[in-house]
Scaffold this active site. Sequence first.
Site, PDB file in Angstrom:
ATOM      1  N   SER A 148      15.190 -35.432  -3.615  1.00 45.58           N
ATOM      2  CA  SER A 148      15.532 -36.795  -3.850  1.00 45.58           C
ATOM      3  C   SER A 148      15.641 -37.631  -2.560  1.00 45.58           C
ATOM      4  O   SER A 148      15.797 -36.948  -1.619  1.00 45.58           O
ATOM      5  CB  SER A 148      16.531 -36.613  -4.643  1.00 45.58           C
ATOM      6  OG  SER A 148      17.465 -38.028  -5.051  1.00 45.58           O
ATOM      7  N   TYR A 163      25.059 -32.948  -5.638  1.00 45.74           N
ATOM      8  CA  TYR A 163      23.574 -33.440  -5.782  1.00 45.74           C
ATOM      9  C   TYR A 163      23.184 -33.733  -4.541  1.00 45.74           C
ATOM     10  O   TYR A 163      22.067 -33.310  -4.344  1.00 45.74           O
ATOM     11  CB  TYR A 163      23.705 -34.472  -6.771  1.00 45.74           C
ATOM     12  CG  TYR A 163      22.299 -35.364  -7.106  1.00 45.74           C
ATOM     13  CD1 TYR A 163      21.509 -34.305  -8.160  1.00 45.74           C
ATOM     14  CD2 TYR A 163      21.638 -36.113  -6.425  1.00 45.74           C
ATOM     15  CE1 TYR A 163      20.219 -34.915  -8.427  1.00 45.74           C
ATOM     16  CE2 TYR A 163      20.309 -36.338  -6.884  1.00 45.74           C
ATOM     17  CZ  TYR A 163      19.682 -35.897  -7.849  1.00 45.74           C
ATOM     18  OH  TYR A 163      18.248 -36.098  -8.245  1.00 45.74           O
TER      19      TYR A 163
HETATM   20  N1  LIG Z   1      15.520 -39.446 -12.507  1.00 48.54           N
HETATM   21  C1  LIG Z   1      16.045 -39.994 -11.080  1.00 48.54           C
HETATM   22  O1  LIG Z   1      16.285 -41.094 -10.842  1.00 48.54           O
HETATM   23  C2  LIG Z   1      15.639 -39.045  -9.981  1.00 48.54           C
HETATM   24  C3  LIG Z   1      15.516 -39.431  -8.752  1.00 48.54           C
HETATM   25  C4  LIG Z   1      15.397 -38.453  -7.818  1.00 48.54           C
HETATM   26  C5  LIG Z   1      15.081 -37.021  -8.089  1.00 48.54           C
HETATM   27  N2  LIG Z   1      15.009 -36.592  -9.288  1.00 48.54           N
HETATM   28  C6  LIG Z   1      15.199 -35.247  -9.708  1.00 48.54           C
HETATM   29  O2  LIG Z   1      13.781 -35.166 -10.451  1.00 48.54           O
HETATM   30  C7  LIG Z   1      13.963 -33.894 -11.127  1.00 48.54           C
HETATM   31  C8  LIG Z   1      13.773 -34.300 -12.638  1.00 48.54           C
HETATM   32  O3  LIG Z   1      14.623 -35.223 -13.110  1.00 48.54           O
HETATM   33  P1  LIG Z   1      14.664 -35.900 -14.458  1.00 48.54           P
HETATM   34  O4  LIG Z   1      15.170 -37.370 -14.340  1.00 48.54           O
HETATM   35  O5  LIG Z   1      13.556 -36.026 -15.046  1.00 48.54           O
HETATM   36  O6  LIG Z   1      15.670 -35.324 -15.305  1.00 48.54           O
HETATM   37  P2  LIG Z   1      15.831 -34.838 -16.775  1.00 48.54           P
HETATM   38  O7  LIG Z   1      17.181 -34.587 -17.265  1.00 48.54           O
HETATM   39  O8  LIG Z   1      15.029 -36.026 -17.678  1.00 48.54           O
HETATM   40  O9  LIG Z   1      14.823 -33.438 -17.008  1.00 48.54           O
HETATM   41  C9  LIG Z   1      15.363 -32.309 -16.326  1.00 48.54           C
HETATM   42  C10 LIG Z   1      14.731 -31.134 -17.073  1.00 48.54           C
HETATM   43  O10 LIG Z   1      14.961 -30.088 -16.644  1.00 48.54           O
HETATM   44  C11 LIG Z   1      15.244 -28.952 -17.742  1.00 48.54           C
HETATM   45  N3  LIG Z   1      16.294 -27.989 -16.932  1.00 48.54           N
HETATM   46  C12 LIG Z   1      17.660 -28.201 -16.773  1.00 48.54           C
HETATM   47  N4  LIG Z   1      18.180 -26.892 -16.466  1.00 48.54           N
HETATM   48  C13 LIG Z   1      17.554 -26.053 -16.284  1.00 48.54           C
HETATM   49  C14 LIG Z   1      17.308 -24.783 -15.789  1.00 48.54           C
HETATM   50  N5  LIG Z   1      18.434 -24.167 -15.617  1.00 48.54           N
HETATM   51  N6  LIG Z   1      16.219 -24.075 -15.984  1.00 48.54           N
HETATM   52  C15 LIG Z   1      15.170 -24.710 -16.401  1.00 48.54           C
HETATM   53  N7  LIG Z   1      14.784 -26.142 -16.858  1.00 48.54           N
HETATM   54  C16 LIG Z   1      15.991 -26.569 -16.755  1.00 48.54           C
HETATM   55  C17 LIG Z   1      15.827 -29.848 -18.605  1.00 48.54           C
HETATM   56  O11 LIG Z   1      15.646 -29.006 -19.884  1.00 48.54           O
HETATM   57  C18 LIG Z   1      14.904 -31.022 -18.754  1.00 48.54           C
HETATM   58  O12 LIG Z   1      13.663 -30.878 -19.336  1.00 48.54           O
HETATM   59  C19 LIG Z   1      15.349 -33.578 -10.901  1.00 48.54           C
HETATM   60  O13 LIG Z   1      15.217 -32.411  -9.839  1.00 48.54           O
HETATM   61  C20 LIG Z   1      16.248 -34.611 -10.623  1.00 48.54           C
HETATM   62  O14 LIG Z   1      17.147 -34.229  -9.632  1.00 48.54           O
HETATM   63  C21 LIG Z   1      15.378 -37.661 -10.507  1.00 48.54           C
END
Ligand SMILES: NC(=O)c1ccc[n+]([C@@H]2O[C@H](COP(=O)([O-])OP(=O)(O)OC[C@H]3O[C@@H](n4cnc5c(N)ncnc54)[C@H](O)[C@@H]3O)[C@@H](O)[C@H]2O)c1
Length: 259
Positions: A148, A163
């Site tokens: 991120s 985080y």
């Molecule tokens: N949304 C944002 O703005 C953003 C920005 C930068 C980075 N990210 C990163 O992108 C990635 C995805 O984020 P998102 O926004 O799609 O999140 P989200 O919450 O929509 O999806 C996360 C997924 O991970 C799964 N998950 C959670 N714990 C788990 C575990 N222990 N084992 C297996 N699966 C598990 C959940 O069931 C879900 O399907 C994350 O690593 C997040 O930190 C997100």
Amino acid sequence: MNILDKFNLNDHVSVVTGAARGLGKAMAEALVQAGSNLVIADIDYEEATKTAKKLMKESGKEVLVVGTDVTKEDSVNNMVDNVVGHFGKIDVLINNAGIVINEKAEEMSIENWYKVIDINLNGVFIVSKAIGKVMIRQKGGSIINVSSMSGIIVNTPQCQSSYNASKAGVIMLTKSLAMEWAKHNVRVNAIAPGYMKTELTKKFFENSGEMVDMWMNSTPMGRPGLPEELGGIALYLASDASSFATGSVFTIDGGYTAL
Ligand SMILES: NC(=O)c1ccc[n+]([C@@H]2O[C@H](COP(=O)([O-])OP(=O)(O)OC[C@H]3O[C@@H](n4cnc5c(N)ncnc54)[C@H](O)[C@@H]3O)[C@@H](O)[C@H]2O)c1
């Protein structure tokens, strides 16, 4: 070879953790559209199954769901055994599963601290180790870690030290694994997205107000990213188009970290 052919993932097998929804789902969609078979390794089996049906119908590719908790080595090893048993190989891994807990450092319970580090950082190591072994044996593969921009800058005004620390850890782990595994032709890179509109951040965008205004004022493009806007970088890193890229961090953040 024509440059467009280098993006072709026909006959590839890609594992995406946390691909039941959000960014993982969007990146998985890009890979199947480019011809890859897919494994969704997510703790939410029900949602993952719905996503698998959708992606299979759209692409005609094989999509396997393996209920997986990335923090548990047994669960991950079982997933990898299943995938190798079924497909015989793994070409691409996207370590995408992640969570955020917004709490002030002085008030955060140690359990919550461990939870974030466990999923976001330890999980990336556990899955990379298991699939890295397969890729080393195969003499090739591409690992893409979803960090991120929070691994590079500190977001404000929300508090999220666990985080930020976990995502900075993912960047250093990416570089370390890239260094160790370059000789095996296993490439390891990281994507560092900015504010994206997904389930993880939906609650903030729905409440909007001062905090979202602050975020958008710090984003030169003035808007959050959409999940599908990570499809291009995911496909680039998964494919031969990025054959000389390893140990790199790709920020996709509407200009946030350029400010
Ligand atoms: N949304 C944002 O703005 C953003 C920005 C930068 C980075 N990210 C990163 O992108 C990635 C995805 O984020 P998102 O926004 O799609 O999140 P989200 O919450 O929509 O999806 C996360 C997924 O991970 C799964 N998950 C959670 N714990 C788990 C575990 N222990 N084992 C297996 N699966 C598990 C959940 O069931 C879900 O399907 C994350 O690593 C997040 O930190 C997100």
